[in-house]
Scaffold this motif. Structure first.
Motif, PDB file in Angstrom:
ATOM      1  N   TYR A 189       0.819  -1.227   0.000  1.00  0.00           N
ATOM      2  CA  TYR A 189       0.000   0.000   0.000  1.00  0.00           C
ATOM      3  C   TYR A 189       0.845   1.266   0.000  1.00  0.00           C
ATOM      4  N   PHE A 233     -10.782  -1.205   2.657  1.00  0.00           N
ATOM      5  CA  PHE A 233      -9.972  -1.043   1.455  1.00  0.00           C
ATOM      6  C   PHE A 233     -10.366  -2.073   0.400  1.00  0.00           C
ATOM      7  N   PHE A 290      -5.498   8.217  -0.388  1.00  0.00           N
ATOM      8  CA  PHE A 290      -5.780   7.085  -1.266  1.00  0.00           C
ATOM      9  C   PHE A 290      -6.127   7.556  -2.666  1.00  0.00           C
ATOM     10  N   TYR A 329     -11.980   3.010  -1.166  1.00  0.00           N
ATOM     11  CA  TYR A 329     -11.774   3.169   0.280  1.00  0.00           C
ATOM     12  C   TYR A 329     -13.106   3.491   0.934  1.00  0.00           C
ATOM     13  N   LEU A 350      -0.355   4.341   5.693  1.00  0.00           N
ATOM     14  CA  LEU A 350      -0.652   5.421   4.744  1.00  0.00           C
ATOM     15  C   LEU A 350      -0.370   6.793   5.350  1.00  0.00           C
ATOM     16  N   LYS A 357      -3.249   8.410  -4.805  1.00  0.00           N
ATOM     17  CA  LYS A 357      -2.577   7.228  -5.371  1.00  0.00           C
ATOM     18  C   LYS A 357      -3.343   6.675  -6.569  1.00  0.00           C
ATOM     19  N   THR A 358      -4.681   6.637  -6.437  1.00  0.00           N
ATOM     20  CA  THR A 358      -5.495   5.959  -7.455  1.00  0.00           C
ATOM     21  C   THR A 358      -5.922   6.906  -8.573  1.00  0.00           C
TER      22      THR A 358
END
Length: 451
Positions: free
Chosen positions: A158, A326, A265, A316, A341, A268-269
């Motif tokens: 992660y 997650f 998150f 998330y 994270l 990142k995505t």
């Protein structure tokens, strides 16, 4: 037979009168008959009664024809992980989380670690326990399964290990199971861990591991200050929830952690959907939108959030109660992924945790959850709705009563398990207004409760 240990989402009760090896064995048999599972993961927490209950549960599973894969002493999330990672038919974790030390319980999942709760099989298992059982023509097998290494590898996936820098982190396992995972992760991370109440001990010499209780926070907060740590983390007994303290030893409300994790998150995505509960929402909505994501409201509770995440393919999900879910963790909650994270965010941003959080508390001050014992909760909530819906911008019933105005909002909901009403209030950058409205609502609830 006393079956009061069967609750809405899981099993919890006092040992031995509400839960014991005799009942555990029957639960194992009933689980297989109701679910049809052939391969089942079994794990257990640090409680003194857990090994005996797990052994009996395993005997019941095998007598009904299922193979048992025993992953030993672990956290709830390792049962979730192992069930989905190894493609098993189900998993059972023997734990009572943060209940008193003479209690125990079970959390059950089916294929892909989908939760088994009262509306999809748990009540059937309860009812089946009361009927006689016959042994399966072929007994199931028993074997132990080592999952820690695969689980730790998954956790490390992660974060970008290359972006991590040395820093000091206080970790308080509360004598639960989290310390075992920290010891494994430590070998892969540049952090120095200050370990508080680290050894697993079912006698709970420092009290039941429940960081929600203010009296249980002092040890973590003091250690953060004493060691000049970048942050503190504390877990409950089966470490599916984690709680944060900033570098000043201040406890951070779970609501603000949801926004921070959603933001981290989505960075990142590059977008995606985020599920959140309706109790406090504005901070999360703001951060998700800014990070190019889409926020979706769901009823509170892990079974609801996990289902909604699957329906929406959300990356998330977060609840202010410190449950974080997650997509790549079989849509399940983890108490380990969140702190990794946030540690990564501190390293990458060079900011302190307090500076990341302060701006959010200022933008959306919140009351935190306030519980009141009420004689007739539906009557009180209906009266509050009648009074406050006049002139409101919106009224919603996703979970309890949510009423929104231009510059403040509140959520009022009943407990599933007790005659308690839970209140959350927040405002837009106006702490005095939030406090005034919180007090006003509490007085109104008291008045309605006495009438």
């Amino acid at each position: 037979m006393d079956l009061s240990c069967f609750k809405a989402y899981d099993l919890r009760g006092r040992v031995p009168d509400q839960l014991n090896p005799t009942l555990a064995e029957k639960i194992g048999r009933a689980y297989v008959e109701i679910t049809g599972a052939k391969k089942v993961i079994v794990g257990y927490d640090i409680r003194l009664s857990s090994p005996d209950i797990t052994e009996a549960l395993s005997s019941g599973l095998m007598a009904a024809g299922a193979d048992v894969y025993d992953i030993g002493l672990c956290g709830t999330e390792q049962v979730y992980f192992a069930t989905s990672h190894y493609g098993m038919d189900g998993g059972i974790m023997v734990t009572a989380s943060h209940n008193p030390k003479d209690h125990n319980g079970m959390k059950m999942v089916g294929p892909e670690s989908r939760p088994i709760s009262s509306d999809n099989g748990l009540n059937d298992i309860r009812d089946r326990v009361l009927e006689p059982f016959a042994n399966a023509p072929e007994q199931g097998r028993y074997e132990t399964l080592e999952v820690m290494s695969a689980y730790v590898d998954h956790l490390l996936g992660y974060i970008d290990a290359g972006s991590l820098k040395p820093m000091t982190i206080v970790c308080n396992a509360g004598n639960g199971g989290a310390g075992l995972v920290i010891d494994e992760l430590e070998q892969h991370l540049p952090f120095e861990f200050v370990k508080v109440h680290h050894q697993p001990d079912g006698h709970f010499p420092n009290g039941v591991p429940n960081p929600i209780l203010p009296e249980n926070r002092t040890a973590t907060a003091d250690a953060v200050i004493e060691h000049g740590a970048a942050m503190g983390i504390a877990w409950d007994g089966d470490y599916d929830r984690c709680f944060f303290f900033d570098e000043n030893g201040r406890f951070i409300e779970g609501y603000y952690v949801v926004g921070l994790l959603a933001d981290q998150f989505l960075r990142k995505t590059g977008g995606g959907k985020v599920i959140h509960d309706p109790r406090l929402t504005w901070n999360t909505l703001d951060l998700v939108k800014a990070a190019g994501g889409k926020a979706i409201e769901s009823k509170t509770g892990h079974a609801f959030i996990k289902q909604r995440m699957r329906d929406e393919d959300a990356v998330y999900g977060g609840e202010m109660s410190a449950h974080h879910y997650f997509r790549d963790f079989a849509y399940c909650d983890s108490g380990m992924i969140p702190w990794l994270l946030i540690a990564e965010r501190l390293c990458q941003s060079g900011q302190t945790l307090s500076s990341l959080i302060d701006a959010r508390i200022e933008a959306y001050p919140a009351s935190g959850e306030i519980n009141r014992t009420i004689n007739d909760p539906p009557k009180v909530i209906a009266a509050i709705e009648a009074k406050y819906s006049v002139g409101a911008k919106s009224v919603s019933f996703v979970d309890g009563l949510s009423v929104e105005f231009d510059n403040w909002r509140f959520n009022l909901r009943m407990s599933n398990t007790e005659p308690v009403v839970r209140l959350n209030v927040e405002s837009r950058a106006d702490k005095a207004l939030m406090e005034e409205k919180t007090e006003e609502l509490l007085q109104e609830m008291d008045r309605l409760n006495t009438n």
